[in-house]
Design an enzyme around this catalytic site. Structure first.
Site, PDB file in Angstrom:
ATOM      1  N   ASP A   1       0.842  -1.194   0.000  1.00  0.00           N
ATOM      2  CA  ASP A   1       0.000   0.000   0.000  1.00  0.00           C
ATOM      3  C   ASP A   1       0.878   1.246   0.000  1.00  0.00           C
ATOM      4  O   ASP A   1       2.044   1.207   0.417  1.00  0.00           O
ATOM      5  CB  ASP A   1      -0.885   0.045   1.253  1.00  0.00           C
ATOM      6  CG  ASP A   1      -1.869  -1.108   1.328  1.00  0.00           C
ATOM      7  OD1 ASP A   1      -2.340  -1.553   0.262  1.00  0.00           O
ATOM      8  OD2 ASP A   1      -2.173  -1.557   2.449  1.00  0.00           O
TER       9      ASP A   1
ATOM     10  N   ASP B   1      -5.493   2.572   2.728  1.00  0.00           N
ATOM     11  CA  ASP B   1      -6.354   1.632   3.449  1.00  0.00           C
ATOM     12  C   ASP B   1      -6.536   2.108   4.893  1.00  0.00           C
ATOM     13  O   ASP B   1      -5.548   2.444   5.567  1.00  0.00           O
ATOM     14  CB  ASP B   1      -5.739   0.239   3.467  1.00  0.00           C
ATOM     15  CG  ASP B   1      -5.860  -0.481   2.131  1.00  0.00           C
ATOM     16  OD1 ASP B   1      -6.318   0.140   1.157  1.00  0.00           O
ATOM     17  OD2 ASP B   1      -5.482  -1.669   2.080  1.00  0.00           O
TER      18      ASP B   1
ATOM     19  N   ARG C   1     -13.295   1.913  -5.199  1.00  0.00           N
ATOM     20  CA  ARG C   1     -12.993   2.194  -3.782  1.00  0.00           C
ATOM     21  C   ARG C   1     -12.653   3.663  -3.571  1.00  0.00           C
ATOM     22  O   ARG C   1     -11.519   4.018  -3.252  1.00  0.00           O
ATOM     23  CB  ARG C   1     -11.861   1.309  -3.269  1.00  0.00           C
ATOM     24  CG  ARG C   1     -12.146  -0.173  -3.403  1.00  0.00           C
ATOM     25  CD  ARG C   1     -11.028  -1.008  -2.808  1.00  0.00           C
ATOM     26  NE  ARG C   1     -11.319  -2.440  -2.921  1.00  0.00           N
ATOM     27  CZ  ARG C   1     -10.530  -3.406  -2.497  1.00  0.00           C
ATOM     28  NH1 ARG C   1      -9.378  -3.109  -1.896  1.00  0.00           N
ATOM     29  NH2 ARG C   1     -10.867  -4.674  -2.627  1.00  0.00           N
TER      30      ARG C   1
END
Length: 320
Positions: A132, A159, A212
């Site tokens: 990430d 995230d 997302r």
């Protein structure tokens, strides 16, 4: 009740307490501004000040950065040049990590805030992480992610998961990515996540990304305010697992599915819509809007027709 919120440009805006969703007065702003402190959830609780009042250091290598990023105590860590990380670098509590000018870059890896409190990450370019770009987890709290440029991560760009809470994501540009901003990692984690995962997404530019933006589980309310969505591949905002998401005064351009109330194997969530601006886009989905809780903090939104110009002028690095 009125609260004066100073902007770094020298102007002042009146923030009006939102008594229920969408009752704040709308401002038509044509000059991009940025805040000295976070609006939204990161302003709540103990507030988010990062390393203010601590030691200021300047780093130009991954080794220098690692020395301070997870050290005890307050630090303002100024990043100059490119930090080539081998993996995910842990960031401890009471830290401000800020790029200098437009030179601060993090490549090859990303930042993990695991249980950290009171962290600010600003004005950095993240690219090419093998995992990430930024991972916030394990009840991290009072986090402000502001004015960054994020792209090209192997997994996700940002995230937020595992009971983390009171977070503001503002003035960032997300691009060259499919999975962008996950909020709640698993359908089976409700016992840790319910009542938490409260995040404000405001003045971000989702530029040609896939999905997302965010993808939400459990949290209620999540505030998606004054963001610009351009050329979105799969969907804009997803609400699942009984979450409540307030999608307010965003600009959706060339986005076939601005909002969805179910995705993957997750149970449906709830969405309340207000005054979103649509250009070449499909119809947003609303579901059980009355079950989306009221926004609990004062704020003053921009009118949706002005969002594109405001966000494209102000989002990303070099603006703080």
């Amino acid at each position: 009740m009125r609260t004066s919120v100073k902007l770094a440009s020298g102007g002042t805006a009146l923030a009006l307490a939102a008594a229920g969703c969408g009752t704040a007065t709308v401002r038509a702003r044509h000059v991009a501004a940025y805040e000295n402190s976070p609006v939204g959830y990161a302003s709540m609780g103990d507030g988010t000040t990062g390393g203010a009042g601590g030691t200021t250091v300047t780093v130009s290598s991954a080794a220098q950065f690692a020395r301070y990023a997870n050290a005890s105590g307050r630090y303002v860590i100024r990043v100059t040049g490119t930090l080539a990380l081998a993996g995910m670098q842990r960031v401890g509590s009471d830290k401000t990590i800020i790029g200098t000018g437009t030179s601060g870059r993090i490549s090859g890896g990303g930042l993990t805030l695991r249980g950290s409190r009171n962290v600010i990450i600003r004005n950095l370019t993240f690219t090419g992480s093998g995992d990430d770009a930024v991972n916030i987890e394990e009840s991290a709290r009072n986090i402000w992610i502001d004015h960054n440029d994020l792209s090209g991560a192997r997994d996700g760009l940002l995230d937020v998961k595992r009971g983390s809470d009171l977070i503001t994501v503002s003035w960032n540009r997300f691009h060259r990515q499919d999975k962008t901003a996950l909020l709640g990692h698993s359908d089976g984690n409700g016992s840790q996540d319910r009542g938490r995962l409260r995040v404000t997404y405001v003045h971000n530019w989702f530029d040609g990304t896939g999905q997302r933006h965010p993808r939400v589980r459990f949290a209620n309310p999540v505030h998606v305010l004054n963001n610009y969505y351009s050329g979105i591949g799969s969907y804009g905002v997803a609400s699942t697992e009984g979450a409540g998401v307030y999608v307010e005064r965003n600009h959706f351009e060339n986005t076939a599915r601005p909002t969805v109330a179910q995705t993957g194997d997750s149970a449906p969530g709830n969405i309340r819509l207000l005054d979103n601006h649509l250009v070449g886009s499909g119809t947003p989905v609303s579901r059980n809007p009355g079950s989306v809780a009221a926004i609990p903090y004062p704020y003053i939104p921009d009118g949706a027709p002005a969002v594109k110009s405001v966000v494209t002028a102000g989002a990303g690095v070099g603006k703080v």
